[in-house]
Every structure is written in structure tokens, then in C-alpha cells.
Design a protein around this motif. Structure first.
Motif, short mmCIF file in Angstrom:
data_model
loop_
_atom_site.label_atom_id
_atom_site.label_comp_id
_atom_site.label_asym_id
_atom_site.label_seq_id
_atom_site.Cartn_x
_atom_site.Cartn_y
_atom_site.Cartn_z
N UNK A 192 0.83 -1.20 0.00
CA UNK A 192 0.00 0.00 0.00
C UNK A 192 0.87 1.26 0.00
N UNK A 193 0.46 2.24 -0.76
CA UNK A 193 1.13 3.54 -0.74
C UNK A 193 0.64 4.32 0.47
N UNK A 194 1.57 4.95 1.17
CA UNK A 194 1.18 5.81 2.30
C UNK A 194 1.48 7.25 1.91
N UNK A 195 0.45 8.08 1.98
CA UNK A 195 0.62 9.50 1.66
C UNK A 195 0.64 10.27 2.98
N UNK A 220 -0.95 13.32 9.29
CA UNK A 220 -1.79 12.31 8.62
C UNK A 220 -0.94 11.32 7.84
N UNK A 221 -1.29 10.04 8.00
CA UNK A 221 -0.61 8.99 7.23
C UNK A 221 -1.70 8.20 6.52
N UNK A 231 -2.50 2.33 9.25
CA UNK A 231 -3.55 1.92 10.20
C UNK A 231 -4.38 3.11 10.68
N UNK A 232 -3.85 4.29 10.47
CA UNK A 232 -4.52 5.50 10.97
C UNK A 232 -5.81 5.76 10.16
N UNK A 233 -6.87 6.15 10.87
CA UNK A 233 -8.11 6.58 10.21
C UNK A 233 -8.06 8.12 10.23
#
Ligand code: PEP
Ligand code: MN
Length: 337
Positions: free
Chosen positions: A80-83, A88-89, A93-95
Motif C-alpha cells: 500500500x502507498x502511504x501519503x 496524517x498517514x 492503520x490510521x483513520x
């Protein structure tokens, strides 16, 4: 097609593959993991498929990409790409909560909303300065003056900001004020705008078109990534159906469908999807449950007097209740807030 290199393939072996792609008139896109290097060959399918990649010493296997999108597909990049934008990530796992008014109306309105957003744990502040209104007689947004207020709100709160850009000629100017550029639903297939936004480095929030398929959304993202900007976040914001009880129909199945086939993060906008404050909290929780990477919600200090989308803007107390509910729900779903 994708050329998967053997573990530990040398630079020379990689170069041979790249040269072969070029000799077929194609472009290469390199994905270098810790162990594996995967090279995407993009161009004339006929010509590229005739090249003897498998005969090269460093090549493990050659896999055709069946989907019409390549660079954004999970086949091309499984992880998965994390922006990352401020705290914010997106894609982790962060919503991630994105919130703020539909339109920037005044300094007082925006700073009020920004302070409340910050206090409640929102990670990105939204605010429209260029508004895509159905009627030319409706409030069109404050334009660049609004963006100046948005930059002021970031200074006041430390929150990064996102705002929509509608015109390819405005991309550089808007990018000068914001941390993330939004492509609205109505412009999802404005290919000149997509290309322009792909040429600059700020992350992009790409909203699904009102009547576009999931695959068409991926192709729109492909336009941006192809130009070099890999920081694209998709957004499901409801589609047109025969149903009239809600403003649009929230297609929650788009989230696991898109995320299964595409490595980009995807959020949900329950505000434009429903147009109804009464059901936004329920659908926000549902978005978390289907694996969305976050939501974008419209909130306003005084929804009744809002110049745009007041009927779907949460007041501060409803928004606070929703945040409490989400924080309670997150651990059960393995999400951080
Ligand atoms: C918005 O988010 O401000 C907006 C206009 O949404 P959409 O493009 O999804 O209609
Ligand atoms: Mn709106």
C-alpha cells in the motif's frame, strides 16, 4: 507487462531489461523493494510482448498486466502507498479525519472551524475557495482571497490544508497555498487538469466522478501518477443512481474493491454522498468498517447560515459526538485515530 527480476539482480542486468523496453519504444517504471525489483514496461502492447525478456539473465518471470491501469495497480506495486501530510498517514492503520467548511466564507468562520477541528483531533483542514456550483448564480467561492485565509488557518492551528483546484491555469497558484490539491467529482475526467496536477509534487485528493465507474477512477489516477506525482488519494463521494432520498448513493463497496486492485489510499466523503446531516455519522462509521483510510466531512460553526451545503454540514457538537464514537470504534477495527 511486468518484469520481475531475480533476487539480487545486478544493476547491469536491470539495465539490459530497461534497454530492451526502450528498444521496443516503451517506457519503464521501476519499483525497487528491499529484495525484489519489478520493472513495469508500458507502451505498445504488441511490440513489448514480442521482446525476449525471459532470455535475459536477471529476469525471473514476465507477467502481463490485465487491468487497463498499470502504475496504480497492486499487481505493479503490491504494498500500500502511504501519503503523509503533516500528522496524517493516509494508507496506514490510521483513520484520517479531514474536516472543515464546504466553502471558505470569512476569516471568522474559517478560523472558528479550524480551531474546533484541531481541538477534536482532525488531521487535515478542508475549505473550498473555488466552488464547482451547478448554478452560475450560486456563491462561487472567495477564490485566491479564500486561499489566503486557509493559509492563515494553517498558521493559527498547525493543520495542513486541502482545497479544490478547477482550472489547469490555477494549479501553481493554488499549490502555493495548500498542502493537498483536490480534484472535484466534476473534474475527475478533466484530463488536462489531471496531467497538470501530476506535474507538480503536492499530494492530490482525487474524487470519484458522479457517474464514473471504479475503473474510470483508477484510470484518472493513472493520468496523475504517469506524470510523476505518486501521492494520490482516492475519494468515494457517492454516485448518481435512481434513488432520490439521498443526494447521491454512497457506494461503500468501492472502497474494498478499489483498495484490492489499487495500492493508493482511499477515503470516503459521506457529506456529498448523502447531503443529509442525520445519516452522516452512521456512514462515517461504516466507512471505517469497510477499510477506508479516512473520511472528509463538512462542518460549519453555523450550518443554518452557510453559503454552501449547510444542509450537509455538521455543527460542532454533532461533530464532537461523532469523533467520540469513532475513537471508541477504532480499536475494535484495528485502527488508530
Ligand atoms: C467538495 O468537496 O467541496 C465538493 C464540491 O465535492 P464533490 O466534487 O465531490 O462534489
Ligand atoms: Mn460541499
Amino acid at each position: 507487462m511486468m518484469i520481475v527480476m531475480k533476487d539480487g539482480a545486478t544493476d547491469q542486468e536491470i539495465r539490459e531489461v530497461v534497454d530492451m523496453i526502450h528498444s521496443a519504444g516503451g517506457e519503464n517504471h521501476m519499483s525497487r523493494g528491499e529484495f525484489k525489483t519489478i520493472i513495469g514496461a508500458i507502451g505498445d502492447r504488441e511490440k513489448i510482448s514480442q521482446m525476449p525478456f525471459e532470455a535475459l539473465s536477471g529476469v525471473e518471470k514476465v507477467i502481463p498486466i490485465m487491468k487497463p491501469y498499470k502504475l496504480v495497480s497492486r499487481q505493479f506495486k503490491p504494498e500500500s502507498t502511504i501519503v503523509e501530510i503533516g500528522e496524517a498517514k493516509l494508507g496506514s492503520d490510521q483513520f484520517v479525519m479531514i474536516a472543515g467548511p464546504c466553502a471558505i466564507e470569512s476569516e471568522e468562520q474559517l478560523i472558528d472551524a479550524a480551531r474546533e477541528a484541531k481541538r477534536l483531533g482532525v488531521k487535515i483542514l478542508r475549505g473550498g475557495a473555488f466552488k464547482p456550483r451547478t448554478s452560475p448564480y450560486s456563491f462561487q467561492g472567495m477564490g485566491e482571497e479564500g486561499l489566503k485565509l486557509l493559509a492563515l488557518a494553517r498558521e493559527e492551528t498547525g493543520l495542513p490544508v486541502v482545497s479544490e483546484v478547477m482550472d489547469p491555469r490555477h494549479v501553481e497558484m493554488v499549490a502555493g497555498y495548500v498542502d493537498m490539491l483536490q480534484i472535484g467529482a466534476r473534474n475527475m475526467q478533466n484530463f488536462l487538469l489531471l496531467k497538470e496536477i501530476g506535474l507538480q509534487p503536492k499530494p492530490v485528493l482525487l474524487k470519484r466522478g458522479l457517474s464514473n465507474t471504479i475503473e474510470e477512477m483508477m484510470m484518472a489516477a493513472e493520468y496523475i501518477v504517469r506524470e510523476g506525482n505518486k501521492s494520490v488519494v482516492l475519494c468515494e463521494r457517492g454516485i448518481r443512481t435512481f434513488e432520490t432520498a439521498t443526494r447521491n448513493t454512497l457506494d461503500l463497496s468501492a472502497v474494498p474493491m478499489a483498495k484490492g486492485n489499487c495500492h493508493l489510499p482511499m477515503i470516503v466523503d459521506p457529506s456529498h454522498a448523502t447531503g443529509n446531516v442525520k445519516i452522516i455519522p452512521a456512514l462515517t462509521k461504516a466507512a471505517m468498517a469497510v477499510g477506508a483510510d479516512g473520511v472528509m466531512i463538512e462542518m460549519h460553526p453555523s450550518p443554518k447560515t452557510a453559503l454552501c451545503d449547510g444542509e450537509q454540514s455538521l455543527d460542532f457538537s454533532t461533530f464532537e459526538h461523532l469523533m467520540t464514537d469513532l475513537k471508541n470504534l477504532a480499536p475494535a477495527l484495528g485502527r488508530l485515530m
